[in-house]
Design an enzyme around this catalytic site. Structure first.
Site, mmCIF file in Angstrom:
data_model
loop_
_atom_site.group_PDB
_atom_site.id
_atom_site.type_symbol
_atom_site.label_atom_id
_atom_site.label_comp_id
_atom_site.label_asym_id
_atom_site.label_seq_id
_atom_site.Cartn_x
_atom_site.Cartn_y
_atom_site.Cartn_z
ATOM 1 N N ASP A 58 -30.686 13.100 -48.864
ATOM 2 C CA ASP A 58 -30.656 13.620 -47.768
ATOM 3 C C ASP A 58 -29.635 14.824 -47.458
ATOM 4 O OD1 ASP A 58 -32.420 12.028 -46.250
ATOM 5 O OD2 ASP A 58 -30.815 10.694 -46.145
ATOM 6 N N SER A 75 -28.062 21.260 -23.460
ATOM 7 C CA SER A 75 -26.824 21.198 -22.454
ATOM 8 C C SER A 75 -25.985 22.197 -21.865
ATOM 9 C CB SER A 75 -25.852 20.242 -23.257
ATOM 10 O OG SER A 75 -25.424 21.210 -24.223
ATOM 11 N N ASP A 122 -29.808 5.018 -44.884
ATOM 12 C CA ASP A 122 -29.263 4.178 -43.757
ATOM 13 C C ASP A 122 -29.882 3.624 -42.810
ATOM 14 O OD1 ASP A 122 -29.534 6.676 -42.928
ATOM 15 O OD2 ASP A 122 -27.346 7.414 -43.530
#
Lengths: 695, 594
Positions: free
Chosen positions: A314, A389, A531
């Site tokens: 990854d 945001s 994961d």
């Protein structure tokens, strides 16, 4: 990581119990597990019987000689037992140490499953499925679980690589949390759904203790070869008795070979060195994994690690640091860089993500803009829907800063937002966005109301030294493939910077699975780390699958190793450990067989010189007497096991040199060395024996 | 080795490789069905033949069906050859009126020819009718070679194919081997041999006048056929002058060609290729030794073509050639020596050790022939190995004991060597930190089990058989020379039988019930306890996927692999047989020279 356990190779504290274990392992049932050593065991028993028989006055050979051979054969068995016991002892000590050291974080266990109830502190490793804990802002979630009360933003970047915090709340799709992630704001009440790593740890301890350690496929194949060699030497030795009887009868001189000498010859020839050390090598391999804080659920996985030829890595966390950092402000036409930095900083003041903080820091570094206190400003948090945001400054603060509606976010989202208010997205900004993406960065566009101010460039930081690791892997014949959710441009830029062989951009979990299947169809063995729960299918498909301990339970169950440090770069170490274990096995087998040449030169002239005096010419070591020659070979054969225990435990050193060079080196050291070394050693033992007047 | 012998060996290898290269390519085409594709008319004939025999030619067999087919085919072969020998007295083409062969000998000979061993306890010209030679022995010369070829091809398919259940069709492979390779090539060789003077007829023994009458003495016999004795009890001798000689005739050339090409080695005459009617000229000698290595060498190229990497085949060929060269050098050197026992008697030893050799071949061509015939599992001889120097005799014996993998028998050499390659790769693979693989196939415990059966079978037969024989009085009484040389003779016999070579240290009188019964099973099990596990390996490998080659893969084509392969073959051979050899040829050598 700090909790690595290192042990001296031969810890004195471990030697005494190992010696005791070596004696216990003399039981025939324990010996049956190792057919080659079982043959030695039978030989020892047989010569002991013959030694006792000499006291009746009609022995097979002189009493002292038979006794000496019998004793040294028993030592051979004991030394092999000791090697195995030593390896097991080390593994056990490490497992205990790990169990103590691992995870000293604390969990607040609630007495009742509701927020505000009494709680008590407990070590997170003591958590069991069903426990309910409360986690407040700034704390780490102690284990995998499900939110039953509360809403909070959680930094999952360590796991998902996604730097923006995610919202976790009770009920619905966003209720599951992962151990190792951090609550950034508010609090959560979590019901723990998994027992942390212990199941793996227990399995591991059982395996290193040898009780449940099944043989790995390659160990089985090697044992078959060793048994075949043992049988060949058995034929050669057993047939030697009739050959000797015939030769004595036809030459009319000498005595037939004694049974004691035959047993001694057999034990010297069969591959006792490797057979005695084989299980020690296996146990040591597992324990080296453990030293690296990796728990393998089977020895097979460790073995397969040596074969891996494609590594899927990854991008985030493995190749690049987990978080992107702001590196430049690219203002829109007519906007000063400082104005852009100012707006960006204002929008990021409440942004607790590493990216947000890095924007604040960059603005401060570049234009000495300080973080300001805003009183009634309204911060707009990032959501997956808006993908923006920012901050709305309307009230009291507006007097100081002006009335502002600042947003920062992905280019597309900001474009929509600006156009909704009747603004336009300037072409030069669009150009900057593309430039940044091409360089491998992430562009964040900043807008104030309907005006686009410019672009913040967030850069992935490639980890130091990773390029060199990939170059090493290439030499080992391992192809590295970077997996990322980024677009192709970004992926290509980072791939080039990090030096990976290939990349998969815009990867979805199903793409990962497909990639693994494609490689496997080409006949390659694939290793990956993962994961998330959505990694589970790919983990299950990969040949070597390392789950991060911080990952979800599903991921851990799908993988065949768990990395307690949750460090994806560990995959490289795992591959090396796997290779080291196989190399140690192969090298010691070669050494063991190569030793036989010298032993023939010691024993054959010794047993036949009475019948055919000419055969003394084969005694090129000029050993002092026939019985000393045989005894020296037997003693060498026993001592070499002890001498090689450190090598078996430590493993043959692996260097990424390419197959041919590696083979040449090991053939020279263990093949040629194995042929030559016994000659001086046997000669020395013979000199010692004759100077002591023993034989 | 002097210049002349270097030249002879070099020229031999050059011609061999020039012939083997195209043949190897042709064999790959033949067995992969490309020849049939190119010649539709041939394919149609073959198709009719298969339909006639009820064979479904398109159907691939699993390894055990393949093995079962070969076992059945060979078992029937044994019965036919046995029956022909026992019934020959009533059958045609028996001009010399040969009686039925005694059961023990017939049993031994039947197995011997079916297993490609051609161990001969009998003398051809004194025991076999022309019909038995042609229909029994020569036919099995073809079929046993075809069997070996089929097994080798099946194993190569195991490596070449990926993830399939079948390894080919045994009946099709046998047919292609016999009709596509062995028949055409042996026809060419037979015609050439006839041109060189090898006989080819159906005549019985022919009386011919001697150019130079020979005088010799023989005991005078009384009316009862007992030797007459004079008053002193001495045997009375009379001098006889022989003016004619009886020469055995027969269809020799046709059998001679396949005897060499199929690495069979069973001579039409007892003297084998030392007989002027089998091997008359230096040129016929050259063609014979070329024929022995031709198919085994070509199969290395076939391997390369079929697995898609010619270097893999060259590596195997390289390993074989290097072992061969060292062995030839030792043998030629040993036979070039004078025997010190003879020079002590005042004989001129400058021509080398010429005892038991044909003057027209000399010591170099005899040693070369001996090494070739034992490196390959041929077993034809043009000199008597029993009379070689101790080390000169050790070379052929040890080459046999290595498992007939230095070129080896037709097919058998390649599959034997590939088994060694699997073993070598197993350890080498581990030494570079990977689980072992060869030619893209993972080598796992099943393969190692089968490899173990293969490497255990022949040592058990050889050492066990020799051990029984030197203890049994029936075994010892057959030795012409007691002591270490007698031991060598028995060891050689079992090595030769179990490894399907067929040559002998002729000092042993092996046509006794004891040796016929001991050696027969040794030949059968030496052949088929190798073939069946090899087919099992082929089946298991074919079912596996083929792995990609990366920089981390052990290269199995370079000089390093060649050294490794040689090391494995030599070490296994040395460690297994060193004690036995020490008590035979090595003691003899030390006796003679020290």
């Amino acid at each position: 990581m700090s909790n690595k356990t290192t042990l001296p190779l031969l810890d004195p504290a471990l030697i005494r119990p190992a010696m005791q274990q070596a004696l216990y392992k003399l039981s025939p049932r324990a010996q049956l597990r190792n057919p080659v050593m079982f043959v030695v065991w039978i030989g020892s028993a047989l010569t002991t019987f013959l030694a006792v028989q000499t006291s009746t006055g009609q022995g097979d050979a002189p009493a002292g000689f038979v006794w000496a051979i019998a004793v040294w054969l028993w030592f051979t068995v004991l030394f092999a037992n000791f090697a195995e016991a030593m390896a097991e002892g080390r593994g056990r000590a490490q497992a205990e140490a790990l169990r103590g050291l691992r995870r000293t974080t604390w969990a607040k266990i609630l007495n009742e499953p509701r927020h505000g109830a009494q709680w008590q502190l407990r070590e997170s490793s003591d958590l069991r499925s069903g426990d309910v804990v409360v986690v407040s802002a700034g704390e780490t979630i102690p284990g995998d679980g499900e939110v039953i009360e509360g809403v909070a933003s959680v930094d999952e970047s360590a796991i998902t690589g996604e730097s923006a915090p995610v919202i976790r709340e009770a009920g619905g799709d966003f209720c599951s949390v992962t151990g190792g992630t951090r609550v950034l704001s508010d609090w959560l009440v979590i019901r723990v759904t998994a027992n942390p790593g212990d199941a793996f740890l227990d399995r591991m301890i059982a395996m290193v203790e040898g009780a449940k350690r099944g043989k790995t496929p390659n160990e089985i194949a090697l044992t078959i070869l060793l048994v075949a060699m043992t049988l060949i030497f058995l034929f050669a030795c057993v047939s030697l008795l009739p050959f000797s009887l015939y030769s004595v009868a036809s030459a009319g001189q000498g005595t037939p070979i004694s049974v004691t000498a035959l047993v001694a010859l057999l034990v010297c020839l069969i591959p006792t060195t490797i057979a005695g050390l084989l299980s020690a090598i296996g146990v040591a391999g597992m324990s080296r994994m453990m030293q690296a804080n990796v728990i393998a659920t089977s020895g097979r996985a460790v073995e397969a690690a040596g074969d891996v030829d494609v590594l899927l890595l990854d991008k985030t966390g493995t190749i690049t640091l987990g978080n992107r950092q702001a590196s430049a402000f690219l203002p829109a036409p007519g906007v000063s860089e400082k104005a852009l930095a100012d707006a960006a900083q204002l929008a990021s003041l409440a942004d607790e993500t590493p990216e947000g903080r890095s924007i604040v820091v960059l603005a401060k570094d570049k234009f000495n803009l300080r973080g300001r206190d805003l009183h009634d400003a309204h911060f707009v948090p990032f959501t997956a829907q808006t993908r923006m945001s920012g901050v709305d400054i309307d009230g009291q603060d507006a007097q100081q800063h002006g009335k502002r509606h600042i947003r920062k976010g992905a280019a597309e989202s900001v474009r929509v937002w600006v156009e909704e208010q009747g603004g336009a997205f300037p072409a030069p900004v669009q150009h900057s966005v593309e430039e940044v993406a091409k360089r491998g960065g992430t562009p964040l566009v900043v807008a104030d109301g309907r005006e686009v101010l410019g672009v913040i460039e967030l850069k992935d930081i490639v980890k130091g030294g990773i390029r060199e690791r990939f170059a090493e892997l290439r030499k080992m014949g391992i192809k590295t493939v970077m997996i990322t959710g980024d677009n192709k441009l970004t992926a290509a830029a980072i791939a080039a910077e990090a030096g990976v062989d290939d990349y998969l951009a815009e990867a979805r979990p199903e793409d990962k699975l497909k990639l693994i299947r494609d490689y496997q169809a080409e006949g390659r063995l694939v290793a990956m780390t993962g994961d998330g729960t959505n990694d589970a299918p790919a983990l299950a498909q990969a040949d070597v699958a390392v789950a991060m301990n911080s990952g979800t339970q599903a991921a851990k169950e799908a993988g065949n190793m768990v990395d307690l440090d949750s460090n994806p770069t560990k995959l490289i170490e795992i591959v090396e450990t796997g290779k080291q274990m196989l190399m140690t096995r192969g090298s010691l087998t070669t050494f063991s067989v190569a030793n036989d040449v010298a032993k023939y030169f010691a024993i054959l002239p010794a047993v036949f010189v009475g019948t055919y005096p000419q055969l003394a010419r084969l005694d090129i070591m000029h050993l002092s007497s026939p019985s000393s020659a045989i005894l020296s070979a037997v003693i060498f054969n026993a001592l070499i096991i002890i001498a090689l225990i450190p090598l078996a435990l430590r493993g043959v050193r692996y260097r990424p040199l390419g197959a041919a060079i590696l083979l040449r080196r090991n053939l020279l050291i263990y093949g040629l060395g194995g042929v030559l070394l016994p000659f001086p050693c046997i000669k020395l033992i013979d000199l010692f024996l004759s100077s002591m007047g023993v034989a | 080795m002097n210049h002349s012998s270097v030249l002879q060996v070099g020229l031999y290898l050059l011609i061999l490789f020039l012939l083997a290269w195209p043949l190897g390519r042709y064999l790959a085409d033949l067995f992969e069905g490309r020849v049939a594709e190119r010649c539709p008319r041939l394919a149609a004939v073959a198709g009719r033949f298969y339909r006639l025999c009820g064979v479904n030619a398109g159907q691939d067999m699993s390894w055990w069906r393949y093995a079962l087919a070969l076992l059945a085919f060979n078992a029937i072969g044994v019965l036919v050859v046995y029956a022909l020998q026992r019934l020959q007295v009533w059958l045609p083409l028996n001009p010399a009126g040969m009686a039925a062969v005694e059961p023990g000998s017939a049993f031994n000979t039947a197995i011997s020819f079916v297993t490609n061993t051609n161990w001969q306890g009998y003398s051809g010209e004194a025991a076999m009718s022309h019909l038995t030679q042609m229909l029994g022995l020569a036919v099995q010369n073809f079929f046993s070679a075809a069997t070996g070829l089929a097994v080798a091809i099946a194993l190569v398919r195991g490596f070449a194919r990926r993830s399939v259940a079948g390894i080919g069709n045994a009946w099709v492979d046998l047919t292609r081997a016999t009709v596509g390779v062995l028949l055409p090539l042996s026809t060419v060789i037979a015609v050439f041999l006839v041109a060189q003077g090898v006989v080819q007829n159906f005549a019985g023994p022919t009386e011919v006048s001697l150019l130079q009458p020979v005088e010799y003495s023989q005991p005078k016999l009384d009316a009862d056929g007992q030797p007459l004795k004079d008053a002193a009890g001495q045997v009375v001798t009379e001098t006889v002058t022989a003016k004619t000689q009886s020469l055995s005739m027969g269809p020799v050339a046709s059998q001679e060609a396949i005897k060499m090409l199929g690495t069979n080695g069973g001579g039409f005459f007892n003297a084998n290729s030392a007989h002027p009617f089998e091997n008359p000229t230096p040129l016929s000698n050259l063609v014979q030794i070329l024929a022995i290595f031709l198919i085994p060498a070509a199969l290395c190229f076939t391997l390369g073509h079929m697995v898609g990497d010619i270097r893999q085949g060259l590596a195997i060929l390289g390993a074989m050639t290097l072992i061969f060269l060292v062995m030839v050098a030792i043998a030629i050197w040993a036979e070039g020596q004078a025997n010190p026992l003879l020079t002590a008697l005042g004989m001129d030893g400058s021509g080398g050790n010429l005892e038991g050799k044909e003057a027209r071949f000399g010591s170099v061509q005899s040693a070369l022939f001996a090494v070739i015939t034992t490196a390959a599992s041929c077993g034809a001889v043009n000199a008597m190995h029993d009379s070689f120097m101790p080390l000169g005799g050790l070379v052929p014996m040890w080459l046999i004991q290595l498992g007939e993998v230095v070129f080896g028998g037709v097919g058998a050499g390649l599959y034997g060597m590939l088994v060694f390659a699997i073993e070598a790769v197993f350890l080498a693979g581990l030494m570079i930190g990977r689980t072992p693989e060869y030619l893209g196939k993972k080598i796992e415990s099943y393969e190692m089990k089968m490899v173990s059966v293969v490497i255990l079978a022949t040592p058990l037969l050889i050492l066990g058989g020799t051990a029984i024989s030197v203890l049994a009085s029936a075994g010892v009484s057959s030795m012409a020379n007691p002591g270490a040389h007698g031991f060598s003779e028995v060891l050689y016999a079992f090595s030769s039988a179990a490894n399907n070579n067929g040559s002998a240290f002729a000092g042993l009188s092996a046509n006794t019930p004891f040796y016929n019964l001991m050696l027969g099973p040794a030949m059968w099990f030496g052949r088929f306890t190798v073939i069946v596990p090899v087919l099992a390996i082929a089946g298991r490998l074919a079912a596996k996927p083929r792995l990609a080659v990366t920089a981390g893969t052990l290269p199995t084509h370079g000089p390093l692999f060649i050294v490794l392969l040689i090391g494995t073959v030599v070490l296994v051979g040395a460690l297994t047989y060193l004690p036995a050899l020490a008590l035979g040829p090595i003691v003899e050598h030390l006796n003679l020279f020290l």
